[in-house]
Motif scaffolding. Structure first.
Motif, PDB file in Angstrom:
ATOM      1  N   LYS A  23       0.829  -1.208   0.000  1.00  0.00           N
ATOM      2  CA  LYS A  23       0.000   0.000   0.000  1.00  0.00           C
ATOM      3  C   LYS A  23       0.862   1.256   0.000  1.00  0.00           C
ATOM      4  CE  LYS A  23      -2.320  -1.077   3.705  1.00  0.00           C
ATOM      5  NZ  LYS A  23      -1.873  -2.475   3.906  1.00  0.00           N
ATOM      6  N   SER A  24       1.816   1.321   0.923  1.00  0.00           N
ATOM      7  CA  SER A  24       2.661   2.520   1.026  1.00  0.00           C
ATOM      8  C   SER A  24       3.535   2.686  -0.206  1.00  0.00           C
ATOM      9  CB  SER A  24       3.527   2.451   2.285  1.00  0.00           C
ATOM     10  OG  SER A  24       2.723   2.515   3.451  1.00  0.00           O
ATOM     11  N   THR A  25       4.062   1.589  -0.717  1.00  0.00           N
ATOM     12  CA  THR A  25       4.906   1.658  -1.920  1.00  0.00           C
ATOM     13  C   THR A  25       4.108   2.211  -3.097  1.00  0.00           C
ATOM     14  OG1 THR A  25       6.267  -0.198  -1.177  1.00  0.00           O
ATOM     15  CG2 THR A  25       6.334   0.336  -3.523  1.00  0.00           C
ATOM     16  N   ASP A  92      -2.868   6.961   1.922  1.00  0.00           N
ATOM     17  CA  ASP A  92      -2.273   5.697   2.365  1.00  0.00           C
ATOM     18  C   ASP A  92      -2.985   5.273   3.644  1.00  0.00           C
ATOM     19  OD1 ASP A  92      -0.620   3.510   2.579  1.00  0.00           O
ATOM     20  OD2 ASP A  92       1.138   4.630   3.262  1.00  0.00           O
ATOM     21  N   THR A  93      -3.237   3.989   3.793  1.00  0.00           N
ATOM     22  CA  THR A  93      -4.020   3.492   4.925  1.00  0.00           C
ATOM     23  C   THR A  93      -3.310   2.340   5.634  1.00  0.00           C
ATOM     24  OG1 THR A  93      -5.222   1.939   3.508  1.00  0.00           O
ATOM     25  CG2 THR A  93      -6.183   4.139   3.803  1.00  0.00           C
ATOM     26  N   PRO A  94      -3.699   2.083   6.886  1.00  0.00           N
ATOM     27  CA  PRO A  94      -3.096   0.973   7.627  1.00  0.00           C
ATOM     28  C   PRO A  94      -3.797  -0.345   7.323  1.00  0.00           C
ATOM     29  CG  PRO A  94      -4.638   2.105   9.036  1.00  0.00           C
ATOM     30  CD  PRO A  94      -4.619   2.865   7.728  1.00  0.00           C
ATOM     31  N   PRO A  95      -3.157  -1.470   7.652  1.00  0.00           N
ATOM     32  CA  PRO A  95      -3.874  -2.750   7.623  1.00  0.00           C
ATOM     33  C   PRO A  95      -4.736  -2.832   8.883  1.00  0.00           C
ATOM     34  CG  PRO A  95      -1.609  -3.095   8.326  1.00  0.00           C
ATOM     35  CD  PRO A  95      -1.735  -1.634   7.986  1.00  0.00           C
ATOM     36  N   GLU A  96      -6.037  -2.967   8.715  1.00  0.00           N
ATOM     37  CA  GLU A  96      -6.930  -2.986   9.874  1.00  0.00           C
ATOM     38  C   GLU A  96      -7.911  -4.140   9.750  1.00  0.00           C
ATOM     39  OE1 GLU A  96      -7.463   1.540  11.341  1.00  0.00           O
ATOM     40  OE2 GLU A  96      -8.527   1.036   9.516  1.00  0.00           O
ATOM     41  N   HIS A  97      -8.190  -4.772  10.873  1.00  0.00           N
ATOM     42  CA  HIS A  97      -9.133  -5.878  10.880  1.00  0.00           C
ATOM     43  C   HIS A  97     -10.328  -5.551  11.784  1.00  0.00           C
ATOM     44  CE1 HIS A  97      -6.364  -8.439   8.630  1.00  0.00           C
ATOM     45  NE2 HIS A  97      -5.417  -7.888   9.354  1.00  0.00           N
ATOM     46  N   ASP A  98     -10.084  -5.480  13.079  1.00  0.00           N
ATOM     47  CA  ASP A  98     -11.168  -5.178  14.008  1.00  0.00           C
ATOM     48  C   ASP A  98     -11.556  -3.699  13.956  1.00  0.00           C
ATOM     49  OD1 ASP A  98     -11.188  -7.823  14.879  1.00  0.00           O
ATOM     50  OD2 ASP A  98      -9.626  -7.429  16.355  1.00  0.00           O
ATOM     51  N   ASP A  99     -10.563  -2.822  13.877  1.00  0.00           N
ATOM     52  CA  ASP A  99     -10.810  -1.384  13.825  1.00  0.00           C
ATOM     53  C   ASP A  99     -10.632  -0.913  12.385  1.00  0.00           C
ATOM     54  OD1 ASP A  99     -11.002   1.316  14.070  1.00  0.00           O
ATOM     55  OD2 ASP A  99      -9.449   1.529  15.603  1.00  0.00           O
ATOM     56  N   GLN A 100     -11.746  -0.658  11.723  1.00  0.00           N
ATOM     57  CA  GLN A 100     -11.711  -0.322  10.296  1.00  0.00           C
ATOM     58  C   GLN A 100     -11.941   1.169  10.051  1.00  0.00           C
ATOM     59  OE1 GLN A 100     -14.875  -2.857   8.960  1.00  0.00           O
ATOM     60  NE2 GLN A 100     -13.539  -4.617   8.635  1.00  0.00           N
ATOM     61  N   ARG A 101     -11.790   1.983  11.072  1.00  0.00           N
ATOM     62  CA  ARG A 101     -12.152   3.394  10.927  1.00  0.00           C
ATOM     63  C   ARG A 101     -11.317   4.115   9.873  1.00  0.00           C
ATOM     64  NH1 ARG A 101     -11.701   5.518  16.895  1.00  0.00           N
ATOM     65  NH2 ARG A 101      -9.936   4.063  16.787  1.00  0.00           N
ATOM     66  N   ALA A 102     -10.015   3.891   9.843  1.00  0.00           N
ATOM     67  CA  ALA A 102      -9.164   4.598   8.884  1.00  0.00           C
ATOM     68  C   ALA A 102      -9.467   4.165   7.457  1.00  0.00           C
ATOM     69  CB  ALA A 102      -7.691   4.374   9.209  1.00  0.00           C
TER      70      ALA A 102
END
Length: 220
Positions: A23-25, A92-102
């Motif tokens: 994602k970041s790349t 750019d976004t984080p890998p999120e599973h339980d917390d999907q807010r971003a």
């Protein structure tokens, strides 16, 4: 997809709930390849923010860097849009599973969503969990295969699997893929992209084709 009349800035969110999908790349390279671009990092780890700060320290001032968290993201994006100087905003976004807010916030803000995936069973298992978030928001999307080896069985199998997923969910698969090349690692050590570090290399050609294709999809 047709943007609203008078809306100059286009926003592209790069999302995938599994980590390591590039994602970041992809986000960094898009910010260099697309004209008049800005980067917004919604990952709390701030990997892309650190990359941009490294560029600034080295005297490399592109791309524009937007600083925001979930609470201020809309306001910051609106300010960039009103300035008239930003044509492309890449989130750019984080890998999120339980917390999907971003991820949900990035998708909400986006005109178009890019979903990177490696040619691995782990990534392919995560795609059907990530894509519904995009469909729920009613946003167009494209799957981009990353870190793949040309001619490999894993690439062929991933192309087949992603084509089925895209067809099922109403998206598309980018016809170009990002190769698994050492140039990406070498470039990031100097806070660059491969298009800057090795502009005539194969990696630079591949990632440029990906982002030029994405730009065409957004402007259709």
């Amino acid at each position: 997809m047709q943007l609203a009349k008078g809306d100059i800035m286009k926003t592209i969110a790069v999302v995938m709930q599994k980590g390591g999908a590039a994602k970041s790349t992809l986000s960094r390279h898009g910010s260099i390849i697309l004209p008049n671009s800005a980067l917004l990092d919604l990952d709390p780890q701030g990997t892309t923010n650190a990359w941009i700060e490294g560029r600034i320290e080295a005297g490399i001032n592109k791309p524009m860097h937007l600083i925001a968290d979930l609470g201020s993201a809309d306001k910051v994006a609106d300010k960039a849009r009103a300035s008239g100087g930003v044509e492309w905003l890449i989130i750019d976004t984080p890998p999120e599973h339980d917390d999907q807010r971003a991820i949900r916030k990035a998708i909400e803000m986006a005109d178009y969503v890019v979903v990177p995936t490696q040619p691995s069973i782990d990534d392919l298992r995560e795609l059907p969990k990530t894509i519904p978030l995009i469909v729920e928001a009613g946003k167009p999307f494209a799957i981009v295969i990353t870190r793949a080896k040309a001619g490999s069985r894993s690439l062929r199998d991933t192309q087949t699997a992603t084509a089925k997923l895209a067809d099922h969910f109403g998206g598309v698969v980018c016809p170009h893929f990002m190769g698994n090349r050492v140039a990406y690692t070498d470039a990031v050590m100097s806070n660059q992209t491969v298009t800057e570090y090795e502009p005539k290399g194969q990696a630079a050609a591949e990632v440029a084709m990906i982002w030029n294709w994405v730009m065409e999809q957004v402007n259709v």
